[in-house]
Structures are given as structure tokens and as C-alpha cells.
Design a protein around this motif. Structure first.
Motif, PDB file in Angstrom:
ATOM      1  N   HIS A 228       0.839  -1.194   0.000  1.00  0.00           N
ATOM      2  CA  HIS A 228       0.000   0.000   0.000  1.00  0.00           C
ATOM      3  C   HIS A 228       0.877   1.249   0.000  1.00  0.00           C
ATOM      4  O   HIS A 228       1.921   1.298   0.655  1.00  0.00           O
ATOM      5  CB  HIS A 228      -0.893   0.029   1.239  1.00  0.00           C
ATOM      6  CG  HIS A 228      -2.132  -0.793   1.108  1.00  0.00           C
ATOM      7  ND1 HIS A 228      -3.110  -0.530   0.166  1.00  0.00           N
ATOM      8  CD2 HIS A 228      -2.572  -1.880   1.807  1.00  0.00           C
ATOM      9  CE1 HIS A 228      -4.085  -1.408   0.289  1.00  0.00           C
ATOM     10  NE2 HIS A 228      -3.790  -2.244   1.266  1.00  0.00           N
ATOM     11  N   GLY A 275      -8.032  -0.649  -0.867  1.00  0.00           N
ATOM     12  CA  GLY A 275      -8.223   0.189   0.308  1.00  0.00           C
ATOM     13  C   GLY A 275      -8.984   1.456  -0.012  1.00  0.00           C
ATOM     14  O   GLY A 275      -9.197   1.815  -1.180  1.00  0.00           O
ATOM     15  N   GLY A 288      -7.134  -0.607   4.589  1.00  0.00           N
ATOM     16  CA  GLY A 288      -6.892  -1.439   3.430  1.00  0.00           C
ATOM     17  C   GLY A 288      -6.739  -2.900   3.804  1.00  0.00           C
ATOM     18  O   GLY A 288      -6.371  -3.231   4.942  1.00  0.00           O
TER      19      GLY A 288
END
Length: 314
Positions: A228, A275, A288
Motif C-alpha cells: 500500500h 483500500g 486497506g
């Protein structure tokens, strides 16, 4: 149920405390004439995903940026923008009460390093190095035990910790290059390639899709566990954004899964993530989920980990 509520409360406190540090006045610059640009962080834990406590159990990473101002675009020269990365991670076997041969050994890791980001002709680059402290010298085994005692969950036993990855220091290099492509409206695509050498030697290729304003003119960093990307303070775009991404890596070696103990790495390592970012006037929320594929032959399935960040400005 009470244990889960207590665990979630602990995560909330940790996230808010991390943001409190962002609000401090960083008038002193450790990097000469550069000014402080912002702070980012991400907390990752498998309890926030599939609800277990195993394998890639938990991590926390932060980034602080210094540069010669910020106009919404990365500088042209390497070294103009400096990023201090600090973090830690706990990796654990599926069973914390007793040692099971060829299940993942318990490992604790702390890291600190200096990185830079820049762009040339629309292609973005990020690279740098970290110093890693690994093993019981990190104190993360005691920390996990203490947290588990507070929330009433069994922590790692002495037998499990007796087989953990031993004390050592390592240097790690990380390099990434990527490019953003506008898909129309507020949608964008960013393919990337990454190389890491040190604790784990690997090459990775993947892509991230964004639907919304996240990342446009912002400083962002990539979390090493989930992949992420998280924002780091400068020029945050308001509104709701949905992100989704995937990547695949070839891992050549890992000190966390040592070959001399009989571990065999999987041919590839896969991640799939999604996410939501919400940026308001005085707050930012991100949650997420990431599916992490198997990393070694005796890992009988993948895992789902959650990532969270909560910013509240007072």
C-alpha cells in the motif's frame, strides 16, 4: 468479543499517537537548508484482516520528508528530497504455543534508513538504504508478549522464541521506479518495478490503480509488507479515493526463512490489495486489506492482513 474490542482499541490508540507526532513543529532541519515537508505512517496487522496472529503478524512504518519546498511534483535531482524511514515488524509461526518444525520461525526486525525520490521525464524513482536490527536484541518479543497479556491472548512461548532468528545487523537497499498514467476522470494507473537486497533479495513488478484524488500532487511512500502507498503530509487532496493493486515477486533468498534450516521459498510471492482513503479538512482515515500469498513451501495457505491509519488534527 471483549478481547477483540481491546485489541482494536489498542490499534486505535497506536494510530492516533502516531499522528500526534505529526502535529509537532519540526522547525529544526537535520538536512541543512531543506524544510520539513510532512510525515506519513501505516500500521499493519493480520488481526485487522483474517483475525489470526501468524506469519506476517504486524508492522509499523513511518516516513518523514525534507526538501526545498513542495510544488506538487517530485524534484528532478536525486538527493533534493530526503525521506527518513523508520519501522519495525514481527513475523511469527502459525502456532505460538509450541515449536512446529518448518513453520515460519519467530523474527523481530527494526529498521531506519535514508531514501530519496525524484522524477525524470515523467518517470518516478525512489531508492535508498536502511540499517536493520534483527533478533531478540530488538525487544519485540517482549513487546508482543506484553501486548498479548494486556488483551488476554497467548503470546509466543519460550519454546517458540528459542528457535527465533538470532541477533544480527544487516544493510538493505531498496529501489523502485514507476510511472503514472491518467485513465480519464479521476482514475489513474501506476505500473512499477522494485528491487530489494539485504534481508530479502528480490525483484518485483506490479501495478496500482487509483480512483479519486489520492496521490495527485502528494508525497507518498510504499509500505514494504502490503505494498500500500500512504500519503506523507504535503498537499493532501480532500475527498474519498479507492485504491487497488497487485504485484508479483521473485525472491532469491530471505534471512527470515533460512535455507540452512530446511526452508524452501515459493517460486513467486504474490500480493493483491485494496483500500479506501478519506481526507477531510482536519482528519484522514485509511483502511486497506491485502492478500499475501504463500512465502515458503510449508505455508499451507496465504493470509489476509489489514492496514490502518487515522489522522486527527486538533
Amino acid at each position: 468479543m471483549l478481547r477483540r474490542i481491546a485489541a482494536l482499541f489498542f490499534v486505535w490508540v497506536l494510530s492516533v499517537h502516531a499522528v500526534a507526532a505529526e502535529d509537532s513543529d519540526a522547525s529544526f532541519s537535520p538536512f541543512g537548508e531543506r524544510e520539513y515537508l510532512g510525515f506519513g505512517s501505516l500500521f499493519v496487522n493480520d488481526f485487522l484482516g483474517d483475525g489470526y496472529d501468524r506469519w506476517r503478524s504486524g508492522s509499523y512504518g513511518t516516513s518523514r520528508f525534507w526538501g526545498y519546498g513542495w510544488n506538487g511534483a517530485l524534484p528532478q535531482s536525486a538527493g533534493d528530497l530526503l525521506e527518513l524511514r523508520v519501522g519495525g515488524e514481527i513475523m511469527a509461526p502459525a502456532c505460538l504455543s509450541s515449536h512446529i518444525p518448518l513453520d515460519r520461525p519467530w523474527a523481530g526486525m527494526l529498521t531506519a534508513g535514508l531514501h530519496t525520490q525524484f522524477q525524470r521525464h515523467g518517470t518516478e524513482f525512489a531508492f535508498g538504504g536502511d540499517v536493520l536490527m534483527i533478533g531478540p536484541q530488538t525487544g519485540l518479543n517482549s513487546l508482543q508478549k506484553a501486548i498479548h497479556d494486556v488483551i488476554g491472548i497467548e503470546g509466543p512461548s519460550d519454546e517458540v522464541l528459542a528457535h527465533q532468528i538470532p541477533n544480527q545487523w544487516r544493510l538493505r537497499f531498496v529501489g523502485e521506479t514507476g510511472r503514472n498514467f491518467d485513465l480519464g476522470g479521476q482514475a489513474s494507473m501506476r505500473p512499477f518495478v522494485e528491487a530489494r537486497a539485504g534481508d530479502e533479495n528480490l525483484v518485483r513488478a506490479g501495478v496500482d490503480f487509483t480512483f479519486g484524488r489520492f496521490g495527485r500532487g502528494e508525497l507518498v511512500s510504499r509500505d514494504w509488507v502490503t505494498g500500500h502507498r500512504y500519503r506523507s503530509g504535503a498537499r493532501q487532496e480532500k475527498g474519498l479515493s479507492f485504491v487497488v493493486g497487485a504485484d508479483i515477486a521473485k525472491v532469491f533468498s530471505s534471512i527470515y526463512l533460512p535455507e540452512d534450516r530446511g526452508y524452501r521459498l515459493t517460486d513467486t510471492r504474490r500480493r493483491v490489495r485494496a483500500g479506501l482513503h478519506w481526507q477531510g479538512k482536519n482528519h484522514h482515515l485509511f483502511y486497506g486489506l491485502t492478500y499475501l500469498g504463500e512465502e515458503f513451501d510449508m505455508q499451507y495457505q496465504g493470509q489476509l492482513v489489514g492496514a490502518v491509519r487515522l489522522d486527527i488534527r486538533f
